[in-house]
Enzyme design. Structure first.
Site, PDB file in Angstrom:
ATOM      1  N   HIS A 147      -9.876   0.194   1.782  1.00 16.51           N
ATOM      2  CA  HIS A 147      -9.983  -0.873   2.772  1.00 16.51           C
ATOM      3  C   HIS A 147     -10.424  -0.294   4.116  1.00 16.51           C
ATOM      4  CE1 HIS A 147      -8.323  -4.208   5.370  1.00 16.51           C
ATOM      5  NE2 HIS A 147      -8.978  -4.882   4.459  1.00 16.51           N
ATOM      6  N   HIS A 167     -15.696  -7.342   6.919  1.00 18.13           N
ATOM      7  CA  HIS A 167     -14.927  -8.425   7.524  1.00 18.13           C
ATOM      8  C   HIS A 167     -15.827  -9.299   8.396  1.00 18.13           C
ATOM      9  CE1 HIS A 167     -11.552  -5.778   6.448  1.00 18.13           C
ATOM     10  NE2 HIS A 167     -10.913  -6.912   6.279  1.00 18.13           N
ATOM     11  N   HIS A 176     -12.915  -8.470  -1.038  1.00 16.08           N
ATOM     12  CA  HIS A 176     -11.468  -8.420  -1.277  1.00 16.08           C
ATOM     13  C   HIS A 176     -11.123  -8.837  -2.706  1.00 16.08           C
ATOM     14  CE1 HIS A 176     -11.396  -8.088   3.122  1.00 16.08           C
ATOM     15  NE2 HIS A 176     -10.240  -7.480   2.946  1.00 16.08           N
ATOM     16  N   HIS A 296      -5.278 -15.612   7.675  1.00 17.81           N
ATOM     17  CA  HIS A 296      -5.451 -14.223   7.222  1.00 17.81           C
ATOM     18  C   HIS A 296      -5.127 -13.217   8.327  1.00 17.81           C
ATOM     19  CE1 HIS A 296      -8.128 -10.622   7.194  1.00 17.81           C
ATOM     20  NE2 HIS A 296      -7.437 -10.402   6.091  1.00 17.81           N
ATOM     21  N   HIS A 300      -1.557 -10.959   8.969  1.00 14.80           N
ATOM     22  CA  HIS A 300      -1.624  -9.494   9.022  1.00 14.80           C
ATOM     23  C   HIS A 300      -0.847  -8.991  10.240  1.00 14.80           C
ATOM     24  CE1 HIS A 300      -4.044  -7.480   6.004  1.00 14.80           C
ATOM     25  NE2 HIS A 300      -4.864  -8.519   5.945  1.00 14.80           N
ATOM     26  N   PHE A 317      -6.657  -3.216  10.519  1.00 14.99           N
ATOM     27  CA  PHE A 317      -7.427  -3.150   9.281  1.00 14.99           C
ATOM     28  C   PHE A 317      -7.360  -1.763   8.636  1.00 14.99           C
ATOM     29  CE2 PHE A 317     -10.405  -6.772  10.683  1.00 14.99           C
ATOM     30  CZ  PHE A 317      -9.631  -7.690  10.013  1.00 14.99           C
ATOM     31  N   HIS A 330      -3.557 -10.963   0.008  1.00 14.81           N
ATOM     32  CA  HIS A 330      -4.951 -11.174  -0.394  1.00 14.81           C
ATOM     33  C   HIS A 330      -5.097 -11.922  -1.714  1.00 14.81           C
ATOM     34  CE1 HIS A 330      -7.640  -9.966   2.718  1.00 14.81           C
ATOM     35  NE2 HIS A 330      -6.662  -9.181   3.125  1.00 14.81           N
TER      36      HIS A 330
END
Ligand SMILES: *[C@@H]1O[C@H](CO)[C@@H](O)[C@H](O)[C@H]1NC(C)=O
Ligand SMILES: *[C@@H]1O[C@H](CO)[C@@H](O)[C@H](O)[C@H]1NC(C)=O
Ligand SMILES: *[C@@H]1O[C@H](CO)[C@@H](O)[C@H](O)[C@H]1NC(C)=O
Ligand SMILES: *[C@@H]1O[C@H](CO)[C@@H](O)[C@H](O)[C@H]1NC(C)=O
Ligand SMILES: *[C@@H]1O[C@H](CO)[C@@H](O)[C@H](O)[C@H]1NC(C)=O
Length: 574
Positions: A147, A167, A176, A296, A300, A317, A330
């Site tokens: 990732h 992203h 993803h 999303h 996070h 990230f 996810h």
């Protein structure tokens, strides 16, 4: 004290949140000042790739150049290094093969409904992943670094110095999906169980709006989480801010927000899936889809430890996948894609070779490096997994106007008749900056003309009406958040539960890098755009036959003082 706490929480929560940005190579026309209500089609490029379609775009699918993996930068612009010890370029790259159609379908279940036996097995497999040698592609932290590689831009794109990043564009959902597909199969391999399926964190449903308990156990547990948010009683907050609302109020807010992100704000594929990133620096775009922006990003940040510089692990990230709950989060994001697609009649998302042929690489459960294309991940039946169905009360959580639309429009029309285009106490013309843009140090209300009214149902289906807030210049601010409302009489009492809410803009700490070499000076030139789908909202506000609407930008927490906006206009999206 309360205000200060609110602001500091807000500051912390905002690590990842989404906006839409662009290189302002096409400067907006000078006449596009927002207080003038204007229906002129201003030749501003609404977003990255679009105007470049066919012209500047090289028209080739996106691919990472695996031959050189280099240092990269976190969201807050700190250097990170996540390159693998097993150089991808040295591996044999094989094409992806679909699982045998007779192999069992893996059924992903809600995390709060799985049983103890399942959790024990899952936990043991993750423990094994954490123990295998650190350079092995199946090692837990190597998996997490997959990732990191593709979110920070550790690889360049092929034939370009542009970074390969997944992203904030149409690569978000497919990449993803592929990532968690392989992760799931690797876990299953360790368990010797070819039916193992990742649980999903069903934050879209009331029962799932708490941090899933199973991720507090053994190897699934994680130290770098936010202790305050992970209290038993805390309901997920999708709206970036800790309101400390009562659970039932927060749940109702969340459901209305889900309705907005999944239905009224996501009528078009691009609004849901993100902007059309093209290859090369000139094809860059930065416009996450509704769900990527929130919940999303917000969840996070909500899970990450607020005392870490970037709310690691989940809040940044580069470190997010070091927490196994990433995969449950996810799974639900991925599930939202399947739900959205079904709501849209299972039609193809984008019929575009550049998207369909774009490719990613992952190690499979047999430690072979696989090349998987976007077109390979579009049908989950072929990938042999599915989601267990659960109730989705947000489908019916359509927000209601906070003031009866007729009354609101009467009040607004009177204000207009008096030549007052703004609300009392708000910004006025003297605040226009020397460049003809508006500073968001206060609430701004503008009247915006609608080029087309009384469109038929079919016309609306074909083209969604878009509210475009363009030329947003966040200068060097740490972060900026403002909410957008339509035809609002009193914005101080509104939330996403009010139909007047059209969406939100939140920027990152810094402008994200796009090039691998020497991008000094580039970020200061970037301006952002925010696109919001408003056709359904205008119907509910009974404003569909009006030739203008009132748009209110409400900066939150004093964060807009260094931000200017060039204008607001109506656009249409096919
Ligand atoms: C990949 O990167 C290397 C090193 O920068 C470069 O020499 C090579 O030309 C690149 N290949 C492609 C296809 O872009
Ligand atoms: C990219 O580079 C590769 C290898 O150098 C070359 O074969 C290919 O034609 C290039 N593609 C484009 C579109 O320039
Ligand atoms: C999980 O980790 C947290 C933070 O380190 C710790 O406080 C908690 O006791 C752990 N939970 C379990 C069940 O081990
Ligand atoms: C606005 O800019 C000034 C000067 O650069 C800076 O000191 C201040 O922190 C900025 N405020 C915000 C909210 O970004
Ligand atoms: C739009 O529809 C309304 C209500 O049906 C009608 O009164 C109005 O005349 C129409 N306007 C135009 C320009 O067609």
């Amino acid at each position: 004290m309360e205000g200060k706490r609110w602001l500091s929480l807000l500051l912390l929560v905002l690590v990842l949140v989404g906006i839409s940005m662009d290189l302002p190579r096409e400067a907006p026309a000078a006449s596009s000042n927002i207080l003038k209500s204007s229906s002129a089609r201003i030749p501003v490029n609404p977003q990255g790739g679009e105007q470049r379609d066919g012209s500047k775009s090289k028209g080739i699918p996106l691919k990472a150049n695996l031959s050189v993996c280099h240092a990269s930068f976190s969201d807050a612009d700190r250097p990170v290094y996540c390159c693998p010890a097993w150089k991808d370029a040295d591996q044999t790259l094989l094409d992806f093969e679909f699982p045998d159609p007779s192999s069992p379908v893996r059924i992903r279940r809600p995390a709060h409904l799985v049983d103890e036996e399942f959790v024990a097995k899952y936990e043991r497999a993750v423990a094994i992943m954490k123990q295998i040698p650190p350079d092995h592609p199946h090692n837990f932290w190597r998996q997490a670094n997959m990732h990191c590689l593709y979110c920070t831009g550790a690889y360049d794109q092929m034939n370009s110095s542009a970074l390969f990043k997944i992203h904030r564009s149409w690569l978000f959902f497919p990449w993803h999906r592929a990532f968690i597909y392989f992760h799931e199969r690797i876990l299953g391999k360790f368990m010797g169980d070819d039916t193992f399926a990742l649980p999903y964190w069903s934050w879209d449903t009331p029962e799932g709006m708490w941090f899933p308990d199973i991720y507090r156990k053994g190897a699934l547990n994680e130290t770098e989480r936010d202790a305050i948010h992970l209290r038993e009683a805390a309901v997920d907050d999708f709206d970036y801010v800790d309101h400390d609302l009562a659970s039932d109020v927060q749940i109702a807010d969340n459901l209305a927000f889900m309705y907005h992100q999944m239905i009224s704000g996501a009528k078009k594929t691009e609004l849901f899936m993100g902007c059309k990133l093209r290859s090369g620096v000139e094809g860059w775009c930065d416009g996450p889809g509704t769900i990527e922006a929130a919940p999303h990003n917000t969840l996070h940040s909500w899970v990450g430890n607020r005392y870490n510089p970037e709310r690691e692990n989940m809040g940044a990230f580069y470190s997010a996948a070091r927490d196994e709950v990433f995969f449950a989060h996810h799974s639900n994001i991925d599930r939202m894609w399947t739900v959205w697609k079904k709501l849209h009649g299972d039609k193809p998302e984008f019929v575009d070779q550049e998207w369909l042929e774009s490719e990613f690489t992952f190690y499979d459960e047999n430690v072979r490096l696989r090349r998987i294309k976007v077109r390979d991940v579009l049908n989950i039946d072929k990938l042999r997994y599915r989601y267990e169905d659960i109730d989705m009360p947000w489908l019916a959580a359509r927000p209601k106007p906070s003031v009866h639309p007729k009354i609101a429009r009467d009040i607004l029309k009177k204000r207009n008749g008096e030549g007052v285009l703004r609300m009392p106490g708000e910004t006025d013309r003297s605040q226009l900056s020397e460049y003809g843009s508006w500073t968001l140090d206060k609430t701004i209300t503008v009247r915006v003309d609608r080029p087309r009214i009384n469109r038929t149902g079919q016309e609306k289906e074909e083209e969604e009406e878009i509210l475009l807030v363009y030329g947003i210049d966040t200068k060097r601010s740490r972060f900026v958040k403002f909410d957008v409302f339509i035809n609002v009489v009193d914005e101080t009492v509104l939330s996403p539960k009010s139909r007047e809410f059209a969406g939100t803009f939140v920027n990152l700490h810094h402008v994200s890098r796009t090039k691998s070499h020497d991008d000094g000076g580039m970020d200061s030139k970037m301006k952002s755009h925010l696109k919001l789908g408003i056709s359904e909202l205008l119907e509910d506000l009974e404003a569909d036959e009006d030739d203008s609407i009132w748009v209110t930008l409400v900066p939150r927490g004093g964060t807009g003082v260094n931000t200017t906006v060039d204008g607001v206009r109506i656009d249409y999206m096919k």
